[in-house]
Enzyme design. Structure first.
Site, short mmCIF file in Angstrom:
data_model
loop_
_atom_site.label_atom_id
_atom_site.label_comp_id
_atom_site.label_asym_id
_atom_site.label_seq_id
_atom_site.Cartn_x
_atom_site.Cartn_y
_atom_site.Cartn_z
N SER A 102 -16.66 57.93 -13.12
CA SER A 102 -15.92 59.43 -13.07
C SER A 102 -15.51 59.58 -12.29
O SER A 102 -15.57 59.33 -11.17
CB SER A 102 -17.44 59.86 -13.40
OG SER A 102 -17.29 61.31 -13.20
N HIS B 154 -12.29 57.72 -15.60
CA HIS B 154 -12.19 59.73 -16.09
C HIS B 154 -10.97 60.09 -16.31
O HIS B 154 -10.88 60.31 -15.18
CB HIS B 154 -13.57 59.75 -16.21
CG HIS B 154 -13.94 59.00 -17.70
ND1 HIS B 154 -14.71 58.25 -17.71
CD2 HIS B 154 -14.75 59.53 -18.88
CE1 HIS B 154 -15.24 57.45 -19.26
NE2 HIS B 154 -15.12 58.48 -20.05
N HIS C 292 -6.93 58.98 -21.58
CA HIS C 292 -8.39 59.57 -21.91
C HIS C 292 -9.09 61.05 -21.19
O HIS C 292 -9.75 61.25 -20.86
CB HIS C 292 -9.30 58.48 -21.47
CG HIS C 292 -10.59 58.86 -21.94
ND1 HIS C 292 -10.37 58.69 -22.53
CD2 HIS C 292 -11.78 58.65 -21.05
CE1 HIS C 292 -11.90 58.65 -23.28
NE2 HIS C 292 -13.17 58.72 -22.27
#
Length: 449
Positions: free
Chosen positions: A333, A282, A173
């Site tokens: 995050s 992420h 990702h």
């Protein structure tokens, strides 16, 4: 003591105390890592020296007892056949839209870190045809089109040994890789369509990594370990999380998953073969103003781990393969300073992630002075925790190799809410707030979360 490999495979699907005898190559690996960082072409000379010093500092801070290789464990039985391989999947480094932020102006313009496919084959000791293939690739997400084409090419080499059922393709990702490799229009809009050159680079690199893994199958053992990684991830939608029922939230200590699960693979001769860990964060340490191709924080962590265990080799060329794979990273995050307004420096509105009613100026920042330092910090946190878990892994897996795979029509699926109530899913749609983006990469116009 023993756990079946099915446990590890379930982790894969939700997509080592055994070492060589003698002295650790850590010192040699450290010297080589510093040398590579100095010569790595991803910035100016002073930046090279800064990166090299940072890596050297991280390595020097590792616990002293990890610099000596432990003796081969008594329970090294060789329960599985294991193969690992790596292949370069770096696509066009100029003028191709990046996949992740959906920002038309974010196109490739150089390389920070090359992108790789890391392949792992685990076969049953008593029946080598019963095997699984797991690939963790430095890409925004897996692609059915990529998977099918990889399988087509593997079929010409190995018949039906690798199929859609036993092959799991997982993306790390990263948001800093070239796009245009998906078969769905939505994902290819900002890349202005399909980009064949990038698709080919990805497919060829994955196939190469599988070929390497297939050719290196050797008898070995697998060990599992887990632990929490702190100061590395936050919930970027904390108020939305509060909409979950209280009894569900009370089951967890944090509003994000902080657990890293790691499996260590080692040969019966004590040789380090590979490592996979799963941790939720992420690939957005490099923000949407970045134009350099990068594996982001997970790619950086893999780079550090592999260079230490592959001394005197160039990146992507060593025999030891370390995947920092992705898992439940939905609203998780790496930008741990949280969202702030670009114009005032004040925190954004918590409920809507806006500044004066607009999303554009509400941006989350990582722990570093800039996005590259943040990539280093978050990557280093993952690396150092994985290094510790790897060298303290003693719980051995055993049993048969098995896998489970199914296709599900998510637009027509029955969900049982309780014993008397059932509902069905419907065709998907994009909500209004989708266009607002996230605090890792805000959208445009007047859309808000």
């Amino acid at each position: 003591m023993a756990r079946t490999l099915v446990f590890a495979l379930l982790l894969v699907a939700s997509c080592c105390f055994v070492n060589s005898q003698g002295k650790s190559p850590t010192k040699t690996g450290k010297e080589h890592l510093v040398k590579v960082m100095k010569g790595h072409k991803h910035g100016n000379k002073s930046q090279h020296m800064t990166d090299a010093a940072k890596v050297a500092e991280v390595v020097e801070a590792l616990p002293k007892n990890h610099k000596e290789r432990p003796e081969i464990a008594d329970n090294a039985a060789g329960n599985f056949y294991i193969g690992t391989g790596i292949g370069d999947i770096t696509g066009p480094a100029a003028n191709v839209n990046m996949m992740g932020y959906a920002n038309p102006t974010q196109v490739t313009g150089g390389i920070h870190l090359r992108l790789y496919s890391r392949a792992y084959i685990i076969a049953d000791k008593t029946d080598e045809t019963q095997r699984i293939l797991f690939v963790s690739a430095d890409m925004a997400m897996g692609s059915q089109l990529v998977k099918l084409e990889v399988l087509n090419r593997l079929r010409t080499m190995y018949d039906d040994l690798y199929t859609a059922e036993n092959f799991c393709l997982s993306g790390t990702h990263t948001h800093s890789g070239p796009g245009g490799y998906q078969q769905f229009v939505l994902f290819d809009i900002t890349s202005l369509g399909f980009v064949k050159e990038n698709f080919e680079a990805i497919v060829q690199g994955i196939v190469k990594s599988v070929q390497h893994a297939h050719s290196k199958l050797t008898l070995g053992d697998i060990f599992i370990n887990k632990g929490d990684v702190m100061m590395s991830n936050i919930n970027r939608s904390p108020t939305a999380y509060l909409n979950n029922p209280a009894d569900e939230r009370n089951k967890y200590q944090y509003n994000v998953d902080k657990e890293m699960v790691l499996i260590k693979m080692a040969g019966t001769d004590g040789k380090d073969l590979g490592m996979i860990n799963w941790f939720s964060v992420h690939g957005t340490s490099m923000n949407n103003t970045n134009h350099l191709i990068s594996g982001d924080n997970k790619g950086y962590a893999s780079y550090m781990f592999e260079q230490l265990l592959n001394p005197n080799t160039r990146p992507g060329q060593g025999s030891f393969v370390a995947a920092f794979a992705q898992t439940s990273e939905g609203d998780v995050s790496p930008n741990t300073k949280g969202p702030h307004c670009l114009d005032t420096g004040l925190p954004c509105d918590v409920e809507t992630s806006t500044c004066n009613g607009k999303t554009e100026n509400c941006v989350a920042f990582g722990p570093g002075e800039d996005m590259r330092e943040s990539t280093h910090i978050i990557g280093t946190h993952q690396f150092s925790n994985a290094w510790d878990l790897y060298h303290s892994a003693t719980k051995q897996l055993s049993g048969k190799v098995a896998y489970r795979h199914q296709y599900v029509n998510m637009s027509d699926y029955t969900v049982y809410l309780n014993s008397s109530t059932k509902v069905k899913t419907c065709k998907p749609s994009l909500g209004y707030s989708f266009a607002a983006g996230t605090t890792d990469g805000p959208g445009a116009f007047d859309f808000t979360q």
